[in-house]
Motif scaffolding. Sequence first.
Motif, PDB file in Angstrom:
ATOM      1  N   PHE A 128    -106.861   2.600 133.129  1.00 36.74           N
ATOM      2  CA  PHE A 128    -105.481   2.761 132.251  1.00 36.74           C
ATOM      3  C   PHE A 128    -105.804   1.326 130.945  1.00 36.74           C
ATOM      4  CE2 PHE A 128    -103.325   4.281 135.754  1.00 36.74           C
ATOM      5  CZ  PHE A 128    -102.443   4.946 135.591  1.00 36.74           C
ATOM      6  N   CYS A 129    -105.808   1.865 129.786  1.00 33.19           N
ATOM      7  CA  CYS A 129    -106.199   1.714 128.840  1.00 33.19           C
ATOM      8  C   CYS A 129    -104.744   1.558 128.109  1.00 33.19           C
ATOM      9  CB  CYS A 129    -107.462   1.964 127.914  1.00 33.19           C
ATOM     10  SG  CYS A 129    -107.291   1.319 125.895  1.00 33.19           S
ATOM     11  N   ILE A 130    -104.049  -0.103 127.965  1.00 32.51           N
ATOM     12  CA  ILE A 130    -102.853  -0.156 127.019  1.00 32.51           C
ATOM     13  C   ILE A 130    -102.627  -0.127 125.886  1.00 32.51           C
ATOM     14  CG2 ILE A 130    -100.484  -0.913 127.571  1.00 32.51           C
ATOM     15  CD1 ILE A 130    -101.206   1.371 129.494  1.00 32.51           C
ATOM     16  N   THR A 131    -102.291   0.661 125.102  1.00 37.10           N
ATOM     17  CA  THR A 131    -102.486   0.167 123.331  1.00 37.10           C
ATOM     18  C   THR A 131    -100.987   0.040 123.150  1.00 37.10           C
ATOM     19  OG1 THR A 131    -104.980   1.284 123.349  1.00 37.10           O
ATOM     20  CG2 THR A 131    -103.480   1.034 121.551  1.00 37.10           C
ATOM     21  N   SER A 132    -100.576  -0.999 122.648  1.00 40.03           N
ATOM     22  CA  SER A 132     -99.279  -1.036 121.483  1.00 40.03           C
ATOM     23  C   SER A 132     -99.878  -1.402 120.344  1.00 40.03           C
ATOM     24  CB  SER A 132     -98.624  -2.591 121.941  1.00 40.03           C
ATOM     25  OG  SER A 132     -98.557  -2.242 123.177  1.00 40.03           O
ATOM     26  N   VAL A 133     -99.137  -0.326 119.088  1.00 40.10           N
ATOM     27  CA  VAL A 133     -99.174  -0.874 117.822  1.00 40.10           C
ATOM     28  C   VAL A 133     -97.904  -1.063 117.222  1.00 40.10           C
ATOM     29  CG1 VAL A 133    -100.269   0.602 115.881  1.00 40.10           C
ATOM     30  CG2 VAL A 133    -100.798   1.215 118.636  1.00 40.10           C
ATOM     31  N   PHE A 134     -98.050  -1.999 116.257  1.00 39.84           N
ATOM     32  CA  PHE A 134     -96.383  -2.711 115.733  1.00 39.84           C
ATOM     33  C   PHE A 134     -96.905  -2.724 114.155  1.00 39.84           C
ATOM     34  CE2 PHE A 134     -97.657  -4.169 120.395  1.00 39.84           C
ATOM     35  CZ  PHE A 134     -96.149  -4.691 120.620  1.00 39.84           C
ATOM     36  N   PRO A 135     -96.010  -2.531 113.374  1.00 41.65           N
ATOM     37  CA  PRO A 135     -96.607  -2.184 112.061  1.00 41.65           C
ATOM     38  C   PRO A 135     -96.840  -3.943 111.608  1.00 41.65           C
ATOM     39  CG  PRO A 135     -94.283  -2.413 112.491  1.00 41.65           C
ATOM     40  CD  PRO A 135     -94.764  -1.723 114.320  1.00 41.65           C
ATOM     41  N   ALA A 136     -97.570  -3.934 110.594  1.00 40.96           N
ATOM     42  CA  ALA A 136     -97.974  -4.929 110.043  1.00 40.96           C
ATOM     43  C   ALA A 136     -96.285  -5.466 109.952  1.00 40.96           C
ATOM     44  CB  ALA A 136     -99.217  -5.140 109.141  1.00 40.96           C
ATOM     45  N   GLU A 137     -95.931  -5.305 108.403  1.00 39.10           N
ATOM     46  CA  GLU A 137     -94.415  -5.284 107.738  1.00 39.10           C
ATOM     47  C   GLU A 137     -93.608  -4.562 108.606  1.00 39.10           C
ATOM     48  OE1 GLU A 137     -94.305  -8.010 105.688  1.00 39.10           O
ATOM     49  OE2 GLU A 137     -96.843  -8.381 106.263  1.00 39.10           O
ATOM     50  N   PRO A 138     -93.107  -5.247 109.392  1.00 39.50           N
ATOM     51  CA  PRO A 138     -91.659  -4.571 110.226  1.00 39.50           C
ATOM     52  C   PRO A 138     -90.736  -4.757 109.939  1.00 39.50           C
ATOM     53  CG  PRO A 138     -91.702  -6.599 111.536  1.00 39.50           C
ATOM     54  CD  PRO A 138     -93.215  -6.890 110.495  1.00 39.50           C
ATOM     55  N   CYS A 139     -90.020  -3.449 109.441  1.00 38.70           N
ATOM     56  CA  CYS A 139     -88.830  -3.431 108.738  1.00 38.70           C
ATOM     57  C   CYS A 139     -87.264  -3.932 109.593  1.00 38.70           C
ATOM     58  CB  CYS A 139     -88.074  -1.760 108.572  1.00 38.70           C
ATOM     59  SG  CYS A 139     -87.914  -0.764 110.012  1.00 38.70           S
ATOM     60  N   ALA A 140     -87.377  -4.389 110.964  1.00 36.37           N
ATOM     61  CA  ALA A 140     -87.002  -5.476 111.045  1.00 36.37           C
ATOM     62  C   ALA A 140     -87.012  -5.530 112.656  1.00 36.37           C
ATOM     63  CB  ALA A 140     -85.574  -4.496 111.894  1.00 36.37           C
ATOM     64  N   THR A 141     -86.405  -6.752 113.169  1.00 37.42           N
ATOM     65  CA  THR A 141     -86.885  -8.192 114.135  1.00 37.42           C
ATOM     66  C   THR A 141     -86.410  -7.168 115.730  1.00 37.42           C
ATOM     67  OG1 THR A 141     -84.388  -8.311 114.782  1.00 37.42           O
ATOM     68  CG2 THR A 141     -86.138  -9.846 113.688  1.00 37.42           C
ATOM     69  N   PRO A 142     -87.265  -7.575 116.869  1.00 40.95           N
ATOM     70  CA  PRO A 142     -86.569  -6.542 117.853  1.00 40.95           C
ATOM     71  C   PRO A 142     -85.005  -6.914 118.490  1.00 40.95           C
ATOM     72  CG  PRO A 142     -88.486  -7.341 118.541  1.00 40.95           C
ATOM     73  CD  PRO A 142     -87.613  -8.272 116.925  1.00 40.95           C
ATOM     74  N   THR A 143     -84.678  -7.613 117.444  1.00 38.70           N
ATOM     75  CA  THR A 143     -83.295  -8.222 118.093  1.00 38.70           C
ATOM     76  C   THR A 143     -82.248  -6.962 116.752  1.00 38.70           C
ATOM     77  OG1 THR A 143     -83.626  -9.814 118.952  1.00 38.70           O
ATOM     78  CG2 THR A 143     -80.851  -9.778 118.248  1.00 38.70           C
ATOM     79  N   ASP A 144     -82.813  -6.673 116.073  1.00 36.57           N
ATOM     80  CA  ASP A 144     -81.805  -5.932 115.099  1.00 36.57           C
ATOM     81  C   ASP A 144     -81.549  -4.707 115.052  1.00 36.57           C
ATOM     82  OD1 ASP A 144     -80.761  -8.076 113.161  1.00 36.57           O
ATOM     83  OD2 ASP A 144     -83.051  -7.459 112.091  1.00 36.57           O
ATOM     84  N   LYS A 145     -82.860  -3.679 116.206  1.00 39.66           N
ATOM     85  CA  LYS A 145     -82.913  -2.795 116.246  1.00 39.66           C
ATOM     86  C   LYS A 145     -81.780  -2.472 117.865  1.00 39.66           C
ATOM     87  CE  LYS A 145     -87.748  -1.827 114.736  1.00 39.66           C
ATOM     88  NZ  LYS A 145     -88.341  -1.391 115.178  1.00 39.66           N
ATOM     89  N   LEU A 146     -81.888  -3.671 118.458  1.00 41.55           N
ATOM     90  CA  LEU A 146     -81.465  -3.853 119.274  1.00 41.55           C
ATOM     91  C   LEU A 146     -80.102  -3.531 119.291  1.00 41.55           C
ATOM     92  CD1 LEU A 146     -81.486  -3.294 122.910  1.00 41.55           C
ATOM     93  CD2 LEU A 146     -81.220  -5.960 123.132  1.00 41.55           C
ATOM     94  N   ILE A 147     -79.640  -4.394 118.670  1.00 44.42           N
ATOM     95  CA  ILE A 147     -77.860  -4.190 118.176  1.00 44.42           C
ATOM     96  C   ILE A 147     -77.311  -3.493 117.335  1.00 44.42           C
ATOM     97  CG2 ILE A 147     -76.424  -5.115 116.722  1.00 44.42           C
ATOM     98  CD1 ILE A 147     -77.619  -7.914 116.767  1.00 44.42           C
ATOM     99  N   ALA A 148     -78.533  -2.457 116.633  1.00 43.74           N
ATOM    100  CA  ALA A 148     -78.694  -1.348 115.906  1.00 43.74           C
ATOM    101  C   ALA A 148     -77.994   0.107 117.470  1.00 43.74           C
ATOM    102  CB  ALA A 148     -79.007  -0.246 115.563  1.00 43.74           C
ATOM    103  N   CYS A 149     -78.926  -0.061 118.542  1.00 46.26           N
ATOM    104  CA  CYS A 149     -78.917   0.835 119.670  1.00 46.26           C
ATOM    105  C   CYS A 149     -77.464   1.061 120.291  1.00 46.26           C
ATOM    106  CB  CYS A 149     -79.982   0.855 120.184  1.00 46.26           C
ATOM    107  SG  CYS A 149     -80.548   2.217 121.878  1.00 46.26           S
ATOM    108  N   ILE A 150     -77.046  -0.181 120.319  1.00 46.41           N
ATOM    109  CA  ILE A 150     -75.985  -1.028 120.879  1.00 46.41           C
ATOM    110  C   ILE A 150     -74.784  -0.268 120.228  1.00 46.41           C
ATOM    111  CG2 ILE A 150     -74.359  -2.767 122.078  1.00 46.41           C
ATOM    112  CD1 ILE A 150     -76.782  -4.477 123.031  1.00 46.41           C
ATOM    113  N   ASP A 151     -74.948  -0.618 118.902  1.00 44.34           N
ATOM    114  CA  ASP A 151     -73.985   0.035 117.923  1.00 44.34           C
ATOM    115  C   ASP A 151     -73.396   1.904 118.021  1.00 44.34           C
ATOM    116  OD1 ASP A 151     -73.002  -2.587 117.100  1.00 44.34           O
ATOM    117  OD2 ASP A 151     -74.039  -2.556 115.662  1.00 44.34           O
TER     118      ASP A 151
END
Length: 94
Positions: free
Chosen positions: A61-84
Amino acid sequence: MKKDWEIYRDTCILGGYMPECAKLRQTENGEVATVFRDTTTRVEEACITKQREMLIGGRRFCITSVFPAEPCATPTDKLIACIDAELEKEAHSA
Protein backbone atom coordinates in the motif's frame (compact mmCIF):
# COMPACT_ATOMS: atom_id res chain seq x y z
CA MET A 1 13.40 -0.40 20.57
CA LYS A 2 12.47 -3.14 18.12
CA LYS A 3 14.36 -3.64 14.90
CA ASP A 4 12.54 -3.39 11.55
CA TRP A 5 12.48 -7.18 11.08
CA GLU A 6 11.01 -7.66 14.58
CA ILE A 7 8.20 -5.22 13.83
CA TYR A 8 7.48 -7.03 10.57
CA ARG A 9 7.55 -10.40 12.35
CA ASP A 10 5.15 -9.19 15.04
CA THR A 11 2.75 -7.14 12.92
CA CYS A 12 3.25 -8.28 9.30
CA ILE A 13 3.53 -4.58 8.49
CA LEU A 14 6.69 -3.24 6.89
CA GLY A 15 7.23 0.34 7.98
CA GLY A 16 5.17 0.14 11.17
CA TYR A 17 4.00 3.38 12.75
CA MET A 18 6.35 4.15 15.62
CA PRO A 19 5.68 7.61 17.07
CA GLU A 20 8.58 7.17 19.50
CA CYS A 21 10.94 7.20 16.49
CA ALA A 22 9.68 10.51 15.13
CA LYS A 23 12.09 13.37 14.84
CA LEU A 24 10.98 16.95 15.33
CA ARG A 25 12.50 19.47 12.95
CA GLN A 26 12.07 23.21 12.90
CA THR A 27 11.01 24.56 9.51
CA GLU A 28 12.28 27.77 7.90
CA ASN A 29 9.30 29.72 9.23
CA GLY A 30 9.79 28.48 12.80
CA GLU A 31 7.09 25.79 12.85
CA VAL A 32 7.77 22.24 14.02
CA ALA A 33 7.46 19.34 11.57
CA THR A 34 7.26 15.68 12.54
CA VAL A 35 9.55 13.47 10.45
CA PHE A 36 9.45 9.66 10.31
CA ARG A 37 12.37 7.70 8.88
CA ASP A 38 10.16 5.80 6.42
CA THR A 39 8.25 8.82 5.11
CA THR A 40 9.20 11.08 2.22
CA THR A 41 8.08 14.69 2.37
CA ARG A 42 7.62 16.97 -0.62
CA VAL A 43 7.01 20.68 -0.06
CA GLU A 44 5.36 22.65 -2.86
CA GLU A 45 3.80 26.10 -3.01
CA ALA A 46 0.22 24.96 -2.45
CA CYS A 47 0.71 21.82 -0.35
CA ILE A 48 2.94 19.51 1.63
CA THR A 49 2.79 15.84 0.65
CA LYS A 50 3.94 12.99 2.89
CA GLN A 51 4.20 9.50 1.43
CA ARG A 52 5.10 6.06 2.78
CA GLU A 53 4.77 2.47 1.70
CA MET A 54 3.43 -0.34 3.85
CA LEU A 55 3.30 -4.08 3.31
CA ILE A 56 0.17 -5.50 4.94
CA GLY A 57 -0.85 -9.12 4.55
CA GLY A 58 1.42 -9.52 1.54
CA ARG A 59 -0.10 -6.51 -0.24
CA ARG A 60 1.77 -3.25 -0.84
CA PHE A 61 0.00 0.00 0.00
CA CYS A 62 1.19 3.50 -0.80
CA ILE A 63 -0.16 5.98 1.75
CA THR A 64 -0.19 9.64 0.74
CA SER A 65 -1.24 12.51 2.98
CA VAL A 66 -1.67 16.00 1.53
CA PHE A 67 -1.73 19.09 3.74
CA PRO A 68 -2.27 22.70 2.68
CA ALA A 69 0.94 24.75 2.76
CA GLU A 70 -0.93 27.53 4.58
CA PRO A 71 -3.60 25.90 6.78
CA CYS A 72 -6.67 27.96 7.59
CA ALA A 73 -7.01 26.40 11.06
CA THR A 74 -5.09 24.18 13.43
CA PRO A 75 -6.18 20.56 14.01
CA THR A 76 -7.36 21.64 17.47
CA ASP A 77 -9.53 24.38 15.95
CA LYS A 78 -11.09 21.87 13.55
CA LEU A 79 -11.74 19.36 16.34
CA ILE A 80 -13.41 22.01 18.50
CA ALA A 81 -15.59 23.08 15.54
CA CYS A 82 -16.62 19.45 14.99
CA ILE A 83 -17.51 19.01 18.67
CA ASP A 84 -19.47 22.29 18.67
CA ALA A 85 -21.40 21.18 15.57
CA GLU A 86 -22.29 17.85 17.20
CA LEU A 87 -23.45 19.59 20.40
CA GLU A 88 -25.54 22.03 18.38
CA LYS A 89 -27.10 19.17 16.42
CA GLU A 90 -27.95 17.35 19.68
CA ALA A 91 -29.46 20.54 21.14
CA HIS A 92 -31.75 20.95 18.10
CA SER A 93 -32.92 17.34 18.18
CA ALA A 94 -33.70 17.38 21.93
